[in-house]
Design a protein around this motif. Structure first.
Motif, PDB file in Angstrom:
ATOM      1  N   VAL A  21      12.107  14.810   5.244  1.00 34.93           N
ATOM      2  CA  VAL A  21      12.131  16.235   4.935  1.00 34.93           C
ATOM      3  C   VAL A  21      11.089  16.568   3.883  1.00 34.93           C
ATOM      4  CG1 VAL A  21      14.541  16.578   5.556  1.00 34.93           C
ATOM      5  CG2 VAL A  21      13.951  15.920   3.240  1.00 34.93           C
ATOM      6  N   SER A  22      10.960  17.834   3.631  1.00 34.35           N
ATOM      7  CA  SER A  22       9.999  18.350   2.663  1.00 34.35           C
ATOM      8  C   SER A  22      10.315  17.838   1.254  1.00 34.35           C
ATOM      9  CB  SER A  22      10.070  19.874   2.675  1.00 34.35           C
ATOM     10  OG  SER A  22       9.379  20.412   1.593  1.00 34.35           O
ATOM     11  N   ASP A  45      14.205  20.972  12.741  1.00 36.11           N
ATOM     12  CA  ASP A  45      13.085  20.221  12.186  1.00 36.11           C
ATOM     13  C   ASP A  45      12.529  19.282  13.248  1.00 36.11           C
ATOM     14  OD1 ASP A  45      11.267  19.468  10.251  1.00 36.11           O
ATOM     15  OD2 ASP A  45      12.605  18.057   9.259  1.00 36.11           O
ATOM     16  N   THR A  95       8.636  24.332   3.175  1.00 37.96           N
ATOM     17  CA  THR A  95       9.618  23.898   4.154  1.00 37.96           C
ATOM     18  C   THR A  95       9.830  24.911   5.267  1.00 37.96           C
ATOM     19  OG1 THR A  95      10.747  22.717   2.388  1.00 37.96           O
ATOM     20  CG2 THR A  95      11.949  23.001   4.425  1.00 37.96           C
ATOM     21  N   ARG A 117      13.182  27.545  12.138  1.00 38.32           N
ATOM     22  CA  ARG A 117      12.536  26.239  12.296  1.00 38.32           C
ATOM     23  C   ARG A 117      11.669  25.984  11.075  1.00 38.32           C
ATOM     24  NH1 ARG A 117      10.189  29.516  16.033  1.00 38.32           N
ATOM     25  NH2 ARG A 117      11.382  28.617  17.705  1.00 38.32           N
ATOM     26  N   THR A 118      11.492  24.703  10.745  1.00 38.69           N
ATOM     27  CA  THR A 118      10.630  24.359   9.626  1.00 38.69           C
ATOM     28  C   THR A 118       9.180  24.670   9.977  1.00 38.69           C
ATOM     29  OG1 THR A 118      10.375  22.083  10.379  1.00 38.69           O
ATOM     30  CG2 THR A 118      12.173  22.518   8.822  1.00 38.69           C
ATOM     31  N   LEU A 157       7.660  21.932  12.237  1.00 44.73           N
ATOM     32  CA  LEU A 157       8.106  22.018  13.631  1.00 44.73           C
ATOM     33  C   LEU A 157       7.399  23.178  14.324  1.00 44.73           C
ATOM     34  CD1 LEU A 157       9.911  21.208  16.017  1.00 44.73           C
ATOM     35  CD2 LEU A 157      11.668  22.705  15.071  1.00 44.73           C
TER      36      LEU A 157
END
Length: 187
Positions: free
Chosen positions: A9-10, A58, A94, A101-102, A105
């Motif tokens: 993740v971010s 993600d 993020t 959606r991130t 993505l």
């Protein structure tokens, strides 16, 4: 054990829990920052008004769809003159405000949309565990921002016939930007 998953993740988020399910992997995450800036006046504050759960798609992990359940916070603005009393914290690296959606993505799906198109891009995205509808891909393409190309200085035009008397084609090229293929002496 959770330290190994931080690169998933971010850097703005910390993973609280991993919930593997039959059809997807759910990552429960919290923002690392204790304060946030008001989007209207820019005043930093740590006064939390409330919490809510935000679900964000993600990038896939080992062929599984990934959902981030983000414990998002609403803050009170510290400036009494600010017109926006309560605001939701921003996570620009993020996810965009109100997005499902991130950013990473969205970038991947946009590349698929540009390369393959709507419905076929949707089928490819589903195979890659990044499900999205064809209409959404087309909408992402239409709203994508890009730099307009410079005006051409030298223009080349060529006409040809695929079939004499029936089908013709025309191509217009910027001769200053077009790279011509080089031929090898050995090939």
């Amino acid at each position: 054990m959770l330290h190994a998953f931080r690169s998933l993740v971010s850097p703005e988020l910390s993973i609280v829990q991993i919930l593997p399910q039959a059809d997807k992997v759910v990552l429960v995450a919290r923002p690392k920052a204790t304060e946030s800036c008001c989007p209207s006046c820019g005043c930093r504050t740590g006064r939390v008004h409330s919490h809510y759960m935000r679900r964000v798609a993600d990038l896939p992990w080992q062929g599984q769809v990934v959902e981030i359940r983000l414990h998002a916070r609403r803050f009170r603005c510290a400036d009494p003159q600010c017109r926006q009393r309560i605001f939701t914290e921003r996570l620009p690296e993020t996810v965009q405000p109100k997005a499902r959606r991130t950013a990473r993505l969205g970038e991947s799906q946009l590349v698929i949309g540009f390369a393959v198109g709507g419905e076929s891009g949707s089928r490819l995205s589903r195979k890659l565990a990044m499900p999205v509808s064809g209409d959404t891909l087309l909408r992402m393409i239409r709203t994508a921002r890009f730099e307009p190309p410079d005006a051409p200085r030298v223009v080349g035009i060529d006409d040809w016939a695929w079939r004499k008397g029936q089908r013709y084609g025309t191509i217009i090229c910027d001769l200053c930007r077009t790279e011509m293929p080089t031929r090898s002496r050995h090939g």
